[in-house]
Design a protein around this motif. Structure first.
Motif, short mmCIF file in Angstrom:
data_model
loop_
_atom_site.label_atom_id
_atom_site.label_comp_id
_atom_site.label_asym_id
_atom_site.label_seq_id
_atom_site.Cartn_x
_atom_site.Cartn_y
_atom_site.Cartn_z
N GLY A 200 0.79 -1.22 0.00
CA GLY A 200 0.00 0.00 0.00
C GLY A 200 0.82 1.28 0.00
N LEU A 201 0.75 2.02 1.09
CA LEU A 201 1.45 3.30 1.18
C LEU A 201 2.96 3.16 1.11
CD1 LEU A 201 -0.89 4.77 3.91
CD2 LEU A 201 -0.28 6.01 1.82
N PHE A 202 3.48 1.97 1.32
CA PHE A 202 4.93 1.75 1.25
C PHE A 202 5.30 0.78 0.13
CE2 PHE A 202 4.15 3.31 5.49
CZ PHE A 202 5.20 4.21 5.68
N SER A 203 4.40 0.56 -0.81
CA SER A 203 4.65 -0.42 -1.87
C SER A 203 5.82 -0.03 -2.76
CB SER A 203 3.40 -0.60 -2.72
OG SER A 203 2.97 0.65 -3.27
N ASP A 204 6.02 1.26 -3.01
CA ASP A 204 7.14 1.66 -3.86
C ASP A 204 8.47 1.42 -3.15
OD1 ASP A 204 6.52 3.70 -2.01
OD2 ASP A 204 7.30 5.29 -3.32
N ARG A 205 8.52 1.67 -1.84
CA ARG A 205 9.77 1.43 -1.10
C ARG A 205 10.08 -0.07 -1.03
NH1 ARG A 205 9.29 5.58 4.06
NH2 ARG A 205 9.26 7.51 2.85
N ILE A 206 9.07 -0.88 -0.81
CA ILE A 206 9.29 -2.33 -0.79
C ILE A 206 9.79 -2.79 -2.15
CG2 ILE A 206 8.14 -4.57 -0.62
CD1 ILE A 206 8.61 -3.33 2.09
N ALA A 207 9.22 -2.27 -3.22
CA ALA A 207 9.68 -2.65 -4.56
C ALA A 207 11.15 -2.29 -4.75
CB ALA A 207 8.83 -1.96 -5.63
N ARG A 208 11.52 -1.11 -4.29
CA ARG A 208 12.90 -0.68 -4.50
C ARG A 208 13.90 -1.47 -3.66
NH1 ARG A 208 10.09 4.32 -5.47
NH2 ARG A 208 10.55 4.99 -7.61
N ILE A 209 13.53 -1.83 -2.44
CA ILE A 209 14.48 -2.65 -1.68
C ILE A 209 14.54 -4.06 -2.25
CG2 ILE A 209 14.24 -1.28 0.42
CD1 ILE A 209 12.59 -3.51 1.61
N GLY A 210 13.53 -4.41 -3.06
CA GLY A 210 13.56 -5.67 -3.78
C GLY A 210 14.18 -5.54 -5.16
N LYS A 211 14.89 -4.43 -5.38
CA LYS A 211 15.62 -4.18 -6.63
C LYS A 211 14.70 -4.08 -7.84
CE LYS A 211 19.56 -4.53 -4.37
NZ LYS A 211 19.03 -4.86 -3.04
N THR A 212 13.49 -3.56 -7.64
CA THR A 212 12.55 -3.33 -8.73
C THR A 212 12.15 -1.86 -8.74
OG1 THR A 212 11.65 -5.58 -8.62
CG2 THR A 212 10.29 -3.93 -9.69
N ASP A 213 12.25 -1.23 -9.90
CA ASP A 213 11.88 0.17 -10.03
C ASP A 213 10.46 0.26 -10.57
OD1 ASP A 213 11.60 2.85 -10.36
OD2 ASP A 213 13.27 3.10 -11.77
N PRO A 214 9.50 0.74 -9.77
CA PRO A 214 8.11 0.81 -10.25
C PRO A 214 7.85 1.97 -11.21
CG PRO A 214 8.26 1.68 -8.03
CD PRO A 214 9.63 1.16 -8.37
N GLN A 215 8.88 2.79 -11.47
CA GLN A 215 8.73 3.94 -12.37
C GLN A 215 7.67 4.93 -11.87
OE1 GLN A 215 10.82 4.40 -15.17
NE2 GLN A 215 11.85 2.64 -14.25
N ALA A 216 7.46 4.96 -10.58
CA ALA A 216 6.51 5.88 -9.97
C ALA A 216 6.82 5.94 -8.48
CB ALA A 216 5.07 5.42 -10.20
N ARG A 217 6.27 6.95 -7.83
CA ARG A 217 6.47 7.10 -6.39
C ARG A 217 5.12 7.33 -5.73
NH1 ARG A 217 11.19 10.98 -4.52
NH2 ARG A 217 12.29 9.26 -5.55
N ILE A 218 4.94 6.71 -4.57
CA ILE A 218 3.71 6.93 -3.82
C ILE A 218 3.71 8.32 -3.20
CG2 ILE A 218 2.37 6.24 -1.79
CD1 ILE A 218 2.07 4.31 -4.12
#
Length: 405
Positions: A200-218
């Motif tokens: 949810g509100l931290f999904s972009d940070r979790i993606a990034r620590i998983g070495k995935t760039d969501p190409q967006a920021r929450i």
């Protein structure tokens, strides 16, 4: 060793665990939630509406999942005895210049396969006697429910399938190894073959620590509500919405009758200074710095400056908020409403200043990241869960247990 680890114990994460458990009956599944209870944020602080899908672009995930999800959510509630009501709603134009937008919205709803009816102002008043408008649309399939209760039933079903729920467990690192992934948490490590990020509100940070760039920021937007006093609840029979501004991502302040009989009015939409900032005074330096140093935010702010200023004024001025409500129901006065809870919307924003206007699921290394699931995600949760379960690459060690759904 788990087969699937789902990060996030909100309604989407729990629906996903339920769907994966059905597709892979023998899989070892764990849901990891950093709070002490489930559904603590977006799920537990929304308006409880079972949305119809009228607002969303035909062919989009939101349109399809919301339309199908409104049906499956009602069926789920009936099956499990969860209090709900398909009460319908009216969307009204209060000024003549809104009529073309109302017509466009009607046509979009027809394209999305919804049951709708055009209404004159007299017909609107037959449904909602206290509304002042020029014309309206009746949306028959809109309903109301308590999504915390839905989420709790999901938990019961997940655990009955053999799934686990770990509360008070915060993921701080994700390390992908040769054939499995290790999640570091405040309570130790968790090894899993596959990760689904529903944070949810931290999904972009979790993606990034998983070495995935969501190409967006929450970017978090707080929605503040007022509640009609009990003696004035008679002013609202169902749900009453204005015609939304198609250039603005929010629906405008509206009246929502809740399943407990209360009537909420709102929300506005203002930047939250903290990702989980439910009060005006809530500030987190890291969260705020990330927003203010993100060029996408400033591009968005410049584009919607006029609307943004109106929202901020409504946030600090009860009189301004009430004026917005009076555009729908002129009888409402400042004495008729009292402040109630706020919610925070996790909205993904691209660097070019464009809001991600659809659900966004980003594949990673043995992972899927749900990086944009604001409203109508609760309505759509069963359908999102099914889609994620189907999108998971088949795990060779589980193929013999796969059940087609």
């Amino acid at each position: 060793m788990y087969d699937f680890a789902i990060i996030g114990g909100g309604i989407v994460g729990l629906a996903t665990a339920k769907a994966i458990g059905k597709r892979y009956p023998n899989a070892q599944i764990v849901v990891i939630e950093k709070e002490a209870t489930i559904a603590s944020h977006q799920t537990g602080n929304n308006s409880g509406v079972i949305h119809s899908g009228i607002y969303y672009k035909p062919g989009s995930f939101k349109a399809k999942f919301c339309r199908d999800g409104s049906r499956s959510m009602v069926e789920f509630c009936r099956e499990h005895g969860i209090a709900h009501e398909v009460c319908g709603k009216v969307i009204v134009a209060t000024q003549a210049e809104e009529l073309p937008r109302l017509e466009n919205l009607y046509q979009r709803g027809i394209e999305n396969g919804l049951q709708l009816e055009k209404l004159t102002s007299e017909q609107v008043r037959e449904i909602e006697p206290h509304v002042q408008c020029t014309a309206g649309i009746r949306v028959f399939t809109t309903g109301i429910v308590n999504y915390r209760q839905v989420a709790q039933k999901y938990v019961e079903l997940v655990t009955a399938q053999g799934g686990e729920l770990q509360l008070g467990t915060k993921v701080t690192n994700i390390e992908t190894r040769s054939d499995f992934t290790v999640l570091t948490t405040n309570k130790g490590t968790i090894a899993t073959h596959f990760v689904i990020n529903c944070a949810g509100l931290f999904s972009d940070r979790i993606a990034r620590i998983g070495k995935t760039d969501p190409q967006a920021r929450i970017v978090p937007f707080r929605g503040e509500y007022y509640e009609l006093t009990p003696e004035k609840r008679y002013l609202v029979k169902h749900l009453i919405y204005p015609v939304p501004n198609p250039n603005f991502p929010f629906l405008g302040v509206h009246f929502t009758r809740m399943i407990d009989g209360s009537v909420h009015a709102g929300p506005n939409a203002v930047l939250s200074l903290k990702r989980e900032g439910y009060h005006k005074t809530d500030i987190n330096v890291r969260d705020l710095t990330e927003v203010l140093t993100y060029r996408g935010f400033w591009k968005l702010a410049a584009k919607h400056a006029d609307e943004g200023i109106k929202e901020m004024i409504r946030s600090v001025s009860k009189a301004a908020f009430v004026q917005s409500l009076q555009q729908l129901i002129p009888e409402v006065t400042a004495d008729d409403v009292v402040p109630t809870h706020a919610g925070v919307r996790a909205q993904a924003l691209q660097a070019d200043g464009k809001l991600v206007d659809d659900f966004l699921i980003v594949p990673g290394d043995r992972a899927l990241h749900v990086c944009n699931a604001p409203s109508p995600a609760a309505t759509s949760s069963l359908e999102i869960g099914k889609a994620i379960a189907l999108a998971i690459p088949q795990q060779s060690h589980l193929e013999s247990t796969l059940v087609q759904v």
